[in-house]
Enzyme design. Structure first.
Site, PDB file in Angstrom:
ATOM      1  CB  CYS A   1       8.981  -6.841   0.968  1.00 10.97           C
ATOM      2  SG  CYS A   1       7.383  -7.414   0.923  1.00 10.97           S
TER       3      CYS A   1
ATOM      4  CD  GLU B   1      12.905   1.616   7.766  1.00 10.26           C
ATOM      5  OE1 GLU B   1      11.866   1.404   7.532  1.00 10.26           O
ATOM      6  OE2 GLU B   1      13.953   1.706   6.716  1.00 10.26           O
TER       7      GLU B   1
ATOM      8  CG  HIS C   1      10.975  -1.736   4.004  1.00  7.65           C
ATOM      9  ND1 HIS C   1      10.718  -2.189   2.611  1.00  7.65           N
ATOM     10  CD2 HIS C   1      10.125  -2.852   4.885  1.00  7.65           C
ATOM     11  CE1 HIS C   1      10.149  -3.070   2.647  1.00  7.65           C
ATOM     12  NE2 HIS C   1       9.852  -3.803   3.829  1.00  7.65           N
TER      13      HIS C   1
ATOM     14  CE  LYS D   1       7.677  -0.523   1.186  1.00  7.23           C
ATOM     15  NZ  LYS D   1       8.912   0.078   1.248  1.00  7.23           N
TER      16      LYS D   1
ATOM     17  CG  HIS E   1       5.102  -3.112   0.908  1.00  2.97           C
ATOM     18  ND1 HIS E   1       6.135  -3.169  -0.088  1.00  2.97           N
ATOM     19  CD2 HIS E   1       5.614  -3.926   1.858  1.00  2.97           C
ATOM     20  CE1 HIS E   1       7.146  -3.891   0.475  1.00  2.97           C
ATOM     21  NE2 HIS E   1       6.759  -4.317   1.709  1.00  2.97           N
TER      22      HIS E   1
ATOM     23  CG  PHE F   1       6.896 -11.768   4.883  1.00  2.00           C
ATOM     24  CD1 PHE F   1       6.924 -10.590   5.665  1.00  2.00           C
ATOM     25  CD2 PHE F   1       5.692 -12.073   4.679  1.00  2.00           C
ATOM     26  CE1 PHE F   1       5.690  -9.971   6.082  1.00  2.00           C
ATOM     27  CE2 PHE F   1       4.452 -11.601   4.982  1.00  2.00           C
ATOM     28  CZ  PHE F   1       4.538 -10.503   5.607  1.00  2.00           C
TER      29      PHE F   1
END
Lengths: 417, 80
Positions: free
Chosen positions: A169, A320, A309, A341, A346, A405
């Protein structure tokens, strides 16, 4: 080779293109994002009834035949088609004329976190049912994540560096950052760079459901993606692509190009912690912000907007927030931070590119998009998340964070020129 | 040459190669006239296998160069 121009060391964005769950093309997408619309609905690309998560942010208005010849449009994987469209829009927007000299100095770096999973799933089924002779010769080319770059280079005749980055991502952000480095060091004059993803298929949905990373708020799709809200319960999967024309500053100025902004900082770190969970101390995310600031030569007070994010998972949003607070100090409470998002879900490998685009548009129009569905404050997430309504604010420098990830952390800093 | 086979071959070819129906005449070569590359040919042959319920071994694919070749080959295969 002696007549190659000396690189200016500055890299600007001179064209943008996007395929998003709120519309294909910036003109469709941007007003809806500022209006705080949600693109999340029950999944239509497959029958989701057996999955724990049955909602997604799908691109509803995309017609592959508008961008590809009929033969390719019918069979090509959606992640490639999205990139072809976004790249075509970016090229047109940039008004750049590619002659045979520039062709060899014009590269492509369009990443995908996953690649052609829809096509892979279909062909796997064919092989199981009919044996190896039933596997399409297009399985390999349509499955491999670098084919967005490969395909776009062929269609546009671009013969410079041709590559891609695959960092889950954070792919889109890494692609823009890596392409920025390529131009900055003089290995190309222009790059088409960005990310693309089309993960809404049986395997993609099954895999993310099993990973327990997605929301299960199936009965209330529009409110399911709620970054930084106390009642968040996972991300909403999305799809799409954003592609930029990145260009050496001197080259852009010489041809009188319209300039959206400049890439001035790029930080990337690793967590070395867990394959899917972020480091609970958010040290890698913090260090990515610090590296981006250092490479930009800027201090936290210079940053006027952060596109987070902000996945709407418990751990991401908490970590975050910690990273921003640690890196920004007291200024963390002064800088507006939003997660778009909340509206478009996402988009995985495309997210970093779409969100960098949002930063550019926000600076251009002095309008910051909101975090929608922000209803119940979480004591662990206590920044100014631009709740629910877009905000007018002049911003000269913005930051976009992306995490993936594998423990990838990326922060990009973009500046109005 | 079976008219039914020809009709089906033309339909599959139009779909697989994205060409116009009127281009798919018996004498048309898949690669020379209809724009197929080597991967397209493999895909097309697989589509013929599915459409007609036959197997086309790799070493016989070379016999199928034109639309007419495909019809002749498939008719022969079906009557065998």
């Amino acid at each position: 080779m002696s007549d190659r121009p000396v690189p200016s060391g500055r890299v600007v964005i001179t064209g943008v293109g996007a395929v998003t769950p709120l519309g294909t093309g910036v003109a469709k997408f941007w007003p809806r994002l500022l209006a705080g619309e949600s693109a999340v609905e029950r999944i239509t690309l497959l029958d989701p009834s057996e999955y724990t998560t049955q909602i997604a942010a799908e691109v509803k208005d995309f017609v592959a035949e508008d961008w590809l010849d009929k033969k390719e449009a019918r069979r090509i994987d959606r992640f490639i088609a999205f990139a072809v469209a976004a790249a075509a829009m970016a090229m047109q927007d940039s008004e750049i004329k590619v002659d045979d000299d520039l062709r060899n100095e014009f590269g492509v770096m369009i990443g995908s976190g996953i690649g052609g999973l829809t096509y892979l799933g279909e062909q796997h089924r064919r092989q199981i049912e009919g044996g190896p002779s039933k596997v399409s010769p297009f399985l390999v080319p349509y499955m491999i994540p670098d084919m967005a770059s490969g395909y776009v280079s062929i269609l546009n005749g671009l013969k410079g560096p041709n590559t891609c980055v695959v960092t889950a991502c954070s792919t889109g952000a890494n692609a823009i950052g890596d392409a920025y480095h390529i131009i900055k060091r003089g290995d190309a004059i222009c790059m088409l760079a960005g990310g693309t993803e089309a993960p809404i298929n049986e395997l993609g949905l099954g895999g993310f459901c099993a990973a327990r990373a997605m929301t299960t708020r199936n009965d209330d799709p529009a409110h399911a993606s709620r970054p930084f809200d106390k009642d968040r319960d996972g991300f909403v999967i999305g799809e799409g692509s954003a592609v930029f024309v990145l260009e050496d500053y001197d080259h852009a100025i010489a041809r009188g190009a319209k300039i959206y902004g400049e890439v001035i900082g790029y930080g990337m770190t690793g967590d070395a912690y867990h394959i899917t969970q972020p480091d609970p101390n958010a040290d890698g995310a913090y260090r990515a912000v610090k590296m981006a600031l250092r490479t930009a030569g800027k201090s936290p007070e210079d940053i006027g907007y952060v596109n987070a994010h902000g996945t709407s998972t418990y751990y991401n949003d908490k970590g975050e927030t910690m990273a921003i607070k640690r890196a920004f100090g007291d200024h963390a409470y002064n800088v507006p931070v939003s997660s778009t998002k909340s509206m478009i879900g996402h988009t995985l490998g495309a997210a970093g590119a779409i969100e960098a685009l949002i930063c550019l548009l926000a600076m251009r129009d002095s309008k910051l998009p909101p975090t929608i569905n922000y209803e119940t404050p979480d004591p662990e997430c206590d920044l100014d998340y631009i709740p629910n309504v877009a905000r007018d604010k002049e911003v000269n420098i913005s930051m976009s964070n992306s995490y993936g990830f594998g423990g990838h952390n990326v922060s990009l800093i973009l500046k109005k020129v | 040459m079976s008219a039914d086979t020809l009709e089906k071959v033309r339909k599959v070819t139009v779909e697989e190669l994205g060409v116009k129906e009127e281009e798919v005449v018996e004498s048309a070569s898949f690669t020379e006239d209809l724009g197929a590359d080597s991967l397209d040919v493999v895909e097309l042959v697989m589509a013929f296998e599915d459409e007609f319920g036959i197997d086309i071994p790799d070493d016989e694919v070379g016999e199928i160069k034109t639309v007419g070749d495909a019809v002749t080959y498939i008719d022969k295969k079906k009557s065998a």
